[in-house]
Design an enzyme around this catalytic site. Structure first.
Site, mmCIF file in Angstrom:
data_model
loop_
_atom_site.group_PDB
_atom_site.id
_atom_site.type_symbol
_atom_site.label_atom_id
_atom_site.label_comp_id
_atom_site.label_asym_id
_atom_site.label_seq_id
_atom_site.Cartn_x
_atom_site.Cartn_y
_atom_site.Cartn_z
ATOM 1 N N LYS A 41 0.801 -1.224 0.000
ATOM 2 C CA LYS A 41 0.000 0.000 0.000
ATOM 3 C C LYS A 41 0.835 1.277 0.000
ATOM 4 C CE LYS A 41 -4.324 -1.621 0.306
ATOM 5 N NZ LYS A 41 -5.215 -1.358 1.428
ATOM 6 N N ILE A 42 2.093 1.194 0.392
ATOM 7 C CA ILE A 42 2.919 2.405 0.371
ATOM 8 C C ILE A 42 3.168 2.867 -1.053
ATOM 9 C CG2 ILE A 42 5.156 1.216 0.396
ATOM 10 C CD1 ILE A 42 6.085 3.474 2.347
#
Length: 355
Positions: free
Chosen positions: A46-47
């Site tokens: 998700k980063i």
């Protein structure tokens, strides 16, 4: 005189270039590869999209210098935004509930995020709609604040173009199926769209918890964190049904059993929703044509779930502990290993001759 080096200048420079691991293969040469996104900073895919959403919000003028990032999150998106906010000088408020893993919440706070809860401590179910409504209201009432709305933000899926590039660099056109859990849908559909755009005709299989409503059917409670869409919540625009070949539901029992069995057998810690995707991929491995490659995106490592899915007491309290299901996963893995160790002997058919 300066010279190039491989030294990162900030944490977000470490995003990407994550490894591939072959989990298992059949005697016919089909293989299941795991794209280990837990090797990103914050231990999650998700980063990638958190950084992309911030960059695009800056370019679009939605996020002024020194502005305030506000997002509803079950944990991993919030962790990514906390890193990027710290690097780029923004305040960050994460609107959360008690369904999120406690270690994710602690880590966000440690990196300077302000946590705003939408449920009291006795409510540990997902509250996606309440979180999003509260985040939107907060942003609307504060100048310089911006609600990122990851479920409907096109920058979410765009953040995974680099993931597709990495798969293509490592595997060329030799990717036949992409299997991944579906939360916002960004990682699966963003990666699949880019691979198909580059001429790789992959099959796309999405996996959600039993109880989620993305692929239809009755909704209900579930414990897989950061995935699916609970009943009553809107399905986000990032989910692209036109790209989807098949949507499959997996129970919490089988998802968590897979993560637990692989941890014991392989020493690899996978998050619970990843366990669901790997369970589907292992089941499909024998059904696909010989020599196929299945890739599963491991969006989340398991180290954040030591208090939950890797805790027998928690599993037992939620009625999810099932040694039989864990044994089924171990048998699948052992069966694939035996196929490779003892390759099939092709015997001549009647009437044929051999040299």
């Amino acid at each position: 005189m300066s010279r190039p080096d491989n030294i990162a200048r900030r944490v977000s420079d470490l995003i990407g270039r994550t490894p591939l691991l072959e989990l298992c293969r059949t005697g016919s040469g089909s293989r299941l590869l795991l794209k280990l996104e837990q090797f990103n900073p914050t231990g999650s895919a998700k980063i990638r999209m958190a950084r992309q959403m911030v960059i695009d919000a800056e370019l679009d003028g939605h996020l002024p210098p020194g502005g305030h990032i506000i997002e509803s999150t079950s944990g991993n998106t919030g962790l990514g935004l906390a890193v990027v906010a710290a690097e780029r000088g923004y305040r960050f408020t994460a609107v959360v509930d008690n369904h999120a893993a406690k270690d994710k919440l602690r880590a966000m706070a440690a990196m300077g995020a302000r946590l705003v809860y939408v449920a009291d401590t006795s409510d540990d179910g997902p509250s996606a709609t309440a979180r999003e409504e509260h985040a939107a209201l907060m942003a609307a009432t504060e100048e310089g604040a911006y609600f990122f709305d990851q479920h409907n933000n096109p920058s979410n899926a765009l953040g995974y173009r680099a993931l597709a590039d990495e798969l293509r660099a490592d595997l060329g056109t030799g990717i036949d199926y992409l299997v991944s859990s579906v939360g916002t849908g960004g990682s699966l559909f963003g990666t699949a769209r880019e691979l198909r755009r580059r001429g790789i005709p992959i099959g796309v299989i999405g996996v959600e918890p039993v109880g989620s409503i993305v692929f239809g059917g009755p909704g209900g409670p579930y414990w897989q964190s950061g995935t699916g869409t609970p009943p009553g919540a809107p399905i986000g625009a990032t989910i692209d049904y036109d790209l989807l070949d098949e949507g499959i539901k997996v129970s919490d029992v089988h998802a968590f059993a897979t993560s637990r069995a692989i941890a014991r057998r392989n020493g690899l810690m996978l998050g619970g929703s990843v366990g669901g995707a790997v369970y589907v991929a292992m089941q499909r491995l024998r059904e696909v044509p010989a020599g196929s490659t299945i890739v599963t995106i491991v969006c989340d490592g398991g180290e954040k779930y030591l208090d939950t899915i890797f805790n027998d007491d928690w599993m037992r309290a939620k009625n999810l502990l099932d040694p039989g299901a864990e044994g089924e996963v171990e048998q699948l893995l052992d069966g694939y290993a035996r196929e490779v160790e003892t390759p099939t002997v092709l015997r001549p058919t009647a009437g044929s001759t051999t040299a």
